[in-house]
Design an enzyme around this catalytic site. Structure first.
Site, PDB file in Angstrom:
ATOM      1  N   ASP A  26       0.822  -1.211   0.000  1.00 14.41           N
ATOM      2  CA  ASP A  26       0.000   0.000   0.000  1.00 14.41           C
ATOM      3  C   ASP A  26       0.857   1.262   0.000  1.00 14.41           C
ATOM      4  O   ASP A  26       2.020   1.246   0.437  1.00 14.41           O
ATOM      5  CB  ASP A  26      -0.895   0.033   1.248  1.00 14.41           C
ATOM      6  CG  ASP A  26      -2.033  -0.965   1.176  1.00 14.41           C
ATOM      7  OD1 ASP A  26      -2.041  -1.794   0.244  1.00 14.41           O
ATOM      8  OD2 ASP A  26      -2.911  -0.926   2.059  1.00 14.41           O
ATOM      9  N   ASP A  27       0.258   2.358  -0.476  1.00 15.10           N
ATOM     10  CA  ASP A  27       0.766   3.728  -0.298  1.00 15.10           C
ATOM     11  C   ASP A  27       1.879   4.142  -1.253  1.00 15.10           C
ATOM     12  O   ASP A  27       2.385   5.253  -1.153  1.00 15.10           O
ATOM     13  CB  ASP A  27       1.245   3.970   1.142  1.00 15.10           C
ATOM     14  CG  ASP A  27       0.153   3.766   2.161  1.00 15.10           C
ATOM     15  OD1 ASP A  27      -1.025   3.755   1.754  1.00 15.10           O
ATOM     16  OD2 ASP A  27       0.461   3.605   3.350  1.00 15.10           O
ATOM     17  N   HIS A  60      -5.524   2.630  -4.179  1.00 14.25           N
ATOM     18  CA  HIS A  60      -5.710   2.850  -2.744  1.00 14.25           C
ATOM     19  C   HIS A  60      -6.564   4.103  -2.531  1.00 14.25           C
ATOM     20  O   HIS A  60      -7.543   4.078  -1.784  1.00 14.25           O
ATOM     21  CB  HIS A  60      -4.351   2.989  -2.075  1.00 14.25           C
ATOM     22  CG  HIS A  60      -4.358   2.715  -0.605  1.00 14.25           C
ATOM     23  ND1 HIS A  60      -5.239   1.857   0.013  1.00 14.25           N
ATOM     24  CD2 HIS A  60      -3.562   3.194   0.390  1.00 14.25           C
ATOM     25  CE1 HIS A  60      -5.002   1.816   1.316  1.00 14.25           C
ATOM     26  NE2 HIS A  60      -3.997   2.632   1.575  1.00 14.25           N
ATOM     27  N   HIS A 106      -5.248   9.924  -0.242  1.00 15.84           N
ATOM     28  CA  HIS A 106      -5.023   9.215   1.026  1.00 15.84           C
ATOM     29  C   HIS A 106      -5.354  10.100   2.224  1.00 15.84           C
ATOM     30  O   HIS A 106      -4.840   9.894   3.324  1.00 15.84           O
ATOM     31  CB  HIS A 106      -3.582   8.700   1.129  1.00 15.84           C
ATOM     32  CG  HIS A 106      -3.452   7.491   2.012  1.00 15.84           C
ATOM     33  ND1 HIS A 106      -3.287   7.573   3.378  1.00 15.84           N
ATOM     34  CD2 HIS A 106      -3.447   6.164   1.744  1.00 15.84           C
ATOM     35  CE1 HIS A 106      -3.185   6.360   3.901  1.00 15.84           C
ATOM     36  NE2 HIS A 106      -3.289   5.484   2.923  1.00 15.84           N
ATOM     37  N   HIS A 112       3.609  -2.211   3.261  1.00 20.18           N
ATOM     38  CA  HIS A 112       3.558  -0.821   2.827  1.00 20.18           C
ATOM     39  C   HIS A 112       4.820  -0.435   2.051  1.00 20.18           C
ATOM     40  O   HIS A 112       5.900  -0.959   2.308  1.00 20.18           O
ATOM     41  CB  HIS A 112       3.377   0.115   4.028  1.00 20.18           C
ATOM     42  CG  HIS A 112       2.050  -0.035   4.697  1.00 20.18           C
ATOM     43  ND1 HIS A 112       1.796  -1.036   5.616  1.00 20.18           N
ATOM     44  CD2 HIS A 112       0.889   0.662   4.570  1.00 20.18           C
ATOM     45  CE1 HIS A 112       0.541  -0.939   6.030  1.00 20.18           C
ATOM     46  NE2 HIS A 112      -0.030   0.077   5.410  1.00 20.18           N
TER      47      HIS A 112
END
Length: 334
Positions: free
Chosen positions: A129-130, A179, A183, A285
């Site tokens: 993620d991210d 995602h 964010h 991540h």
């Protein structure tokens, strides 16, 4: 007095040849020096471009870390606890009432009934993620070394370095998931319309850069997050109506913990959970601060590859999703 002796033709030819050589050498020197300077400048320019790209990546990572800190702060204010977002929650049943939330984000969820597999081969999905970040190339290099495909749930980052990272993910056969663009929990979860705007912005951006229109989604904080003031089933209904599929996780690496875990601790967290499921989606991540995630990755891949009847795969349309919250057709129509 004697008359001066005339130069012989052979001597004149020698002098002419010497002059010709000097002229050619001079011309060659005048041409070579600028060429060498141009080559040196090109190399220097290329080096500076790489340094600028790295600085842009680091800057984007710092901005992202600041956003994550703000999101964690928002969650702490909302829940009264110090738990960090996107840790592994307990299972939320499909029939759960809207106000019910998981009590802890630390324990492993029970598998959904539809997640169980009767196949002998265990399927393991590495998800990040991210990203992209300054670590993306390192992660991709490791995956290439072990010939493993993974899934990247990315956010919206701009600049040549980020676009190169998105393209590399696609070109090397990994799955490009979404995602969110910003964010930013507060704005994303303000309403279904706000979530839709953010997600479609990311989808269009990734399509423009890579030519791939992604349909795979991971909610910031997971579908069972404690931040959203809107019932998460409303966002799930929107995804179901548009043909997009969302994926949570059933094994958390713990690399979002504070204080930061060591590579060995990340490995232990993953390998404790992997044997418990037939279909395993591991949460990791890809941000600037996750250097121990990069260190743990080759160890994790080797440990999984050493398991019998186990394969590492990217998420595809055939993957049975792990979902902390699911809704029925009747709930979608309400």
């Amino acid at each position: 007095m004697a008359a001066p002796r005339e130069a012989k033709p052979a001597d004149r030819r020698k002098r002419v040849q010497v002059l010709k050589k000097l002229i050619i050498l001079s011309l060659f020197t005048f041409i070579l020096i600028p060429v060498l300077l141009c080559v040196a400048l090109f190399i220097r320019l290329h080096t500076l471009e790489k340094q600028i790209a790295q600085l842009q990546a680091d800057m984007a990572d710092l901005v992202e870390l600041a956003k994550q800190a703000e999101n964690v702060s928002a969650e702490m204010r909302g829940t009264g606890s110090g738990q960090e977002t996107e840790r592994e929650p307990e299972t939320v049943e499909a029939s759960v009432e809207p106000e019910k939330k998981p009590e802890s984000q630390e324990t492993a969820p029970a598998e959904n009934v539809e997640e169980e597999s009767s196949e002998e081969t265990r399927k393991v999905y590495l998800t990040f993620d991210d990203g992209p970040s300054s670590h993306t190339d390192e992660i991709l290099d490791i995956l290439a070394e072990y010939d493993v495909k993974a899934t990247f749930f990315v956010i919206g980052k701009e600049g040549e370095w980020a676009e190169d990272a998105y393209r590399r993910v696609v070109e090397e056969g990994h799955t490009l998931g979404m995602h969110s663009y910003t964010h930013e929990y507060k704005s994303i979860y303000a309403s279904v319309e706000a979530y839709e705007e953010d997600l479609l912005r990311l989808q269009d951006y990734l399509y423009e850069v890579t030519g791939v229109r992604s349909i795979y989604v991971r909610f910031p904080g997971g579908s069972s997050n404690k931040v959203s003031p809107v019932d998460m089933r409303e966002f799930i209904a929107y995804l179901n109506e548009t043909g997009m599929r969302y994926f949570d996780w059933n094994v958390a690496s713990g690399d979002a913990s504070s204080p930061k875990l060591s590579a060995q601790e990340i490995l232990d967290n993953c390998m404790e959970g992997v044997p418990k499921h037939d279909s395993v989606i591991i949460l990791m991540h890809d941000t600037a601060g996750k250097d121990t995630t990069v260190e743990a990755l080759p160890l994790l891949i080797e440990a999984i590859q050493a398991m019998e009847n186990t394969e590492l795969l990217p998420i595809t349309e055939d993957t049975v999703p792990v979902q902390h919250i699911t809704i029925t057709q009747g709930e979608m129509e309400d």
